[in-house]
Design a protein around this motif. Structure first.
Motif, short mmCIF file in Angstrom:
data_model
loop_
_atom_site.label_atom_id
_atom_site.label_comp_id
_atom_site.label_asym_id
_atom_site.label_seq_id
_atom_site.Cartn_x
_atom_site.Cartn_y
_atom_site.Cartn_z
N LEU A 98 10.19 10.90 5.02
CA LEU A 98 8.86 11.49 4.95
C LEU A 98 8.33 11.48 3.51
CD1 LEU A 98 6.47 13.00 6.21
CD2 LEU A 98 7.75 15.14 5.86
N ILE A 99 9.18 11.94 2.57
CA ILE A 99 8.76 11.99 1.17
C ILE A 99 8.48 10.59 0.64
CG2 ILE A 99 9.51 12.55 -1.17
CD1 ILE A 99 11.10 14.90 0.05
N PHE A 100 9.38 9.66 0.98
CA PHE A 100 9.19 8.28 0.52
C PHE A 100 7.90 7.69 1.11
CE2 PHE A 100 9.86 3.68 0.75
CZ PHE A 100 10.19 3.42 -0.57
N SER A 101 7.63 7.99 2.39
CA SER A 101 6.43 7.47 3.05
C SER A 101 5.17 8.00 2.37
CB SER A 101 6.42 7.87 4.53
OG SER A 101 7.53 7.35 5.20
N LEU A 102 5.18 9.29 2.03
CA LEU A 102 4.02 9.88 1.36
C LEU A 102 3.80 9.24 -0.01
CD1 LEU A 102 4.48 13.67 2.21
CD2 LEU A 102 2.70 12.14 3.07
N ILE A 103 4.89 9.04 -0.76
CA ILE A 103 4.76 8.44 -2.09
C ILE A 103 4.23 7.02 -1.98
CG2 ILE A 103 6.05 7.62 -4.12
CD1 ILE A 103 7.94 10.02 -3.69
N MET A 104 4.77 6.25 -1.05
CA MET A 104 4.33 4.86 -0.87
C MET A 104 2.87 4.81 -0.42
SD MET A 104 6.60 2.68 -1.73
CE MET A 104 5.90 1.23 -0.97
N THR A 105 2.47 5.73 0.46
CA THR A 105 1.09 5.76 0.93
C THR A 105 0.12 6.05 -0.20
OG1 THR A 105 1.80 6.51 3.11
CG2 THR A 105 -0.52 6.84 2.55
N LEU A 106 0.47 7.03 -1.05
CA LEU A 106 -0.39 7.37 -2.17
C LEU A 106 -0.49 6.21 -3.16
CD1 LEU A 106 0.70 11.08 -2.83
CD2 LEU A 106 -1.48 10.30 -1.90
N LEU A 107 0.66 5.60 -3.45
CA LEU A 107 0.65 4.46 -4.39
C LEU A 107 -0.16 3.29 -3.82
CD1 LEU A 107 4.35 4.44 -5.70
CD2 LEU A 107 2.28 5.02 -6.97
N ALA A 108 0.04 3.03 -2.53
CA ALA A 108 -0.69 1.92 -1.91
C ALA A 108 -2.19 2.19 -1.90
CB ALA A 108 -0.18 1.72 -0.48
N THR A 109 -2.57 3.45 -1.63
CA THR A 109 -4.00 3.81 -1.63
C THR A 109 -4.60 3.62 -3.02
OG1 THR A 109 -3.62 5.44 0.12
CG2 THR A 109 -5.65 5.65 -1.16
N LEU A 110 -3.87 4.06 -4.06
CA LEU A 110 -4.35 3.92 -5.43
C LEU A 110 -4.52 2.45 -5.81
CD1 LEU A 110 -5.03 5.15 -8.19
CD2 LEU A 110 -2.57 5.10 -8.72
N VAL A 111 -3.51 1.65 -5.51
CA VAL A 111 -3.57 0.22 -5.84
C VAL A 111 -4.72 -0.45 -5.09
CG1 VAL A 111 -2.37 -1.99 -5.66
CG2 VAL A 111 -1.14 0.04 -6.45
N THR A 112 -4.87 -0.11 -3.79
CA THR A 112 -5.93 -0.73 -2.99
C THR A 112 -7.31 -0.38 -3.53
OG1 THR A 112 -4.53 -0.60 -1.02
CG2 THR A 112 -6.89 -0.93 -0.66
N LEU A 113 -7.50 0.87 -3.91
CA LEU A 113 -8.80 1.28 -4.46
C LEU A 113 -9.10 0.57 -5.78
CD1 LEU A 113 -8.74 5.13 -3.73
CD2 LEU A 113 -10.12 3.39 -2.60
N LEU A 114 -8.07 0.42 -6.62
CA LEU A 114 -8.27 -0.29 -7.89
C LEU A 114 -8.62 -1.75 -7.66
CD1 LEU A 114 -5.32 1.20 -10.02
CD2 LEU A 114 -7.76 1.66 -10.29
N VAL A 115 -7.96 -2.37 -6.69
CA VAL A 115 -8.24 -3.78 -6.39
C VAL A 115 -9.63 -3.94 -5.80
CG1 VAL A 115 -7.55 -5.75 -4.96
CG2 VAL A 115 -5.80 -4.38 -6.11
#
Length: 349
Positions: free
Chosen positions: A53-70
């Motif tokens: 769960l914790i890993f999923s949340l971290i990955m989701t937040l990182l992926a969202t940040l990267v996607t928004l920047l791109v």
């Protein structure tokens, strides 16, 4: 533009701007899933649900940040197109946009580029045509005036002389109108093309130029010009020559509508982080409901001065355009007819 350019090299993304967004969003959505799969498959120890769960949340937040920047980088063509259009509308600055792309954003860049150059070409052709017509109109008006002067030199009867003088007067009005029209076009071009960088203007240096240009008008009506300068310099966007022109126009206007043996006051000072310039007179003034009409082009409110001086109908219009184009404001106030008037310029400093 680099990301947009790189994505445009991929064959199935080349012709669709929407597909580029969907592709980036697709990758961004699946980053967390791919990360979780690798975490579960290759992590050596037993994985607890809490860890997943914790890993999923971290990955989701990182992926969202990267996607928004791109995605923010992907909208660069739109922001560049918008800036180019604003630069042309506000400063008549021509930009060179990339026009080799074939998707919707590329077509937008290409259309804006072509539209800007077509507009610039149209403006230049219009100006050339108007100057040419103005020159021809002067010739047409000059022919009857020349004939009328010849008639006057032949010592005709009084009635014929009056008609000839009326023709001369009419053609002089035509000449003045044409000259004012050309002046309006020239000043509009100068305002639009003006460089709006902040510069330091030494205020004591502009006063002699104003005095020099209005001196004869002051003498003719025995009017005193009082100049009150309460600061030495100011950082403004307006060109020094344009500021002098505006002040000369405002002072000349004040003299025109002032009575003989009166006074025109010019004051330059700071107030509440603003540079204030006021030009006040004790002349014929105007009603409050006439304020908007004052600044209109070829205003119907054109009036004769107190010594029957004529008005072009464009002086105050040009002053307001110049000041507003250079991030300032120009307002007029009067307590009524025969109670004088004040014109107030404000610049943020």
């Amino acid at each position: 533009m680099k990301l947009y350019h790189n994505l445009s090299q991929i064959s199935f993304l080349k012709k669709s701007y929407a597909f580029k967004f969907l592709f980036v969003a697709f990758i961004g959505i699946h980053i967390p899933l791919i990360g979780i799969l690798f975490f579960v498959l290759y992590y050596n120890h037993s994985v607890s649900p809490t860890s997943i769960l914790i890993f999923s949340l971290i990955m989701t937040l990182l992926a969202t940040l990267v996607t928004l920047l791109v995605l923010n980088q992907l909208i660069k063509p739109i922001s560049i197109a918008s800036k180019s259009l604003d630069d042309y509308r506000n400063n008549r600055k021509l930009s060179i946009l990339p026009t080799e792309y074939t998707d919707e954003a590329g077509l937008l860049l290409c259309n804006i580029q072509e539209s800007i150059y077509e507009a610039e070409s149209f403006i230049n052709e219009k100006q050339d045509l108007i100057y040419m017509l103005s020159h021809d109109l002067k010739n047409f008006a000059g022919n009857p005036q020349g004939l009328a002067k010849l008639i006057i030199h032949e010592n005709p009867s009084e009635s014929i002389r009056q008609l000839a003088e009326l023709i001369c007067e009419s053609t002089n009005l035509q000449f003045r109108y044409i000259e004012n029209f050309i002046k309006l076009l020239q000043e509009q071009d100068r305002v639009v093309k003006g460089n709006q960088e902040i510069r330091t203007i030494l205020l004591p240096g502009i006063l002699p130029f104003i005095n020099e240009q209005v001196e004869q008008r002051l003498i003719d009506k025995n009017i005193k010009l009082s100049l009150s300068l309460e600061l030495e310099e100011a950082k403004l966007r307006i060109d020094e020559g344009l500021l002098i022109q505006v002040l000369v126009n405002l002072v000349s206007n004040a003299i025109k509508f002032s009575y003989f043996d009166s006074e025109v006051k010019v004051r330059i000072y700071n107030e509440d982080s603003k540079l204030i310039i006021t030009v006040a007179d004790r002349g014929i003034g105007f009603d409050k409901n006439q304020i908007d009409e004052l600044f209109k082009k070829f205003t119907k409110m054109s009036r004769l001065g107190t010594a029957n001086e004529s008005s072009t109908g464009i002086g105050l219009y040009l002053c307001k355009k110049i000041i507003e184009k250079n991030k300032g404001s120009l307002i007029a106030t009067s307590e009524g007819k025969n109670k004088g008037a004040e014109f107030r310029i404000e610049f943020d400093v």
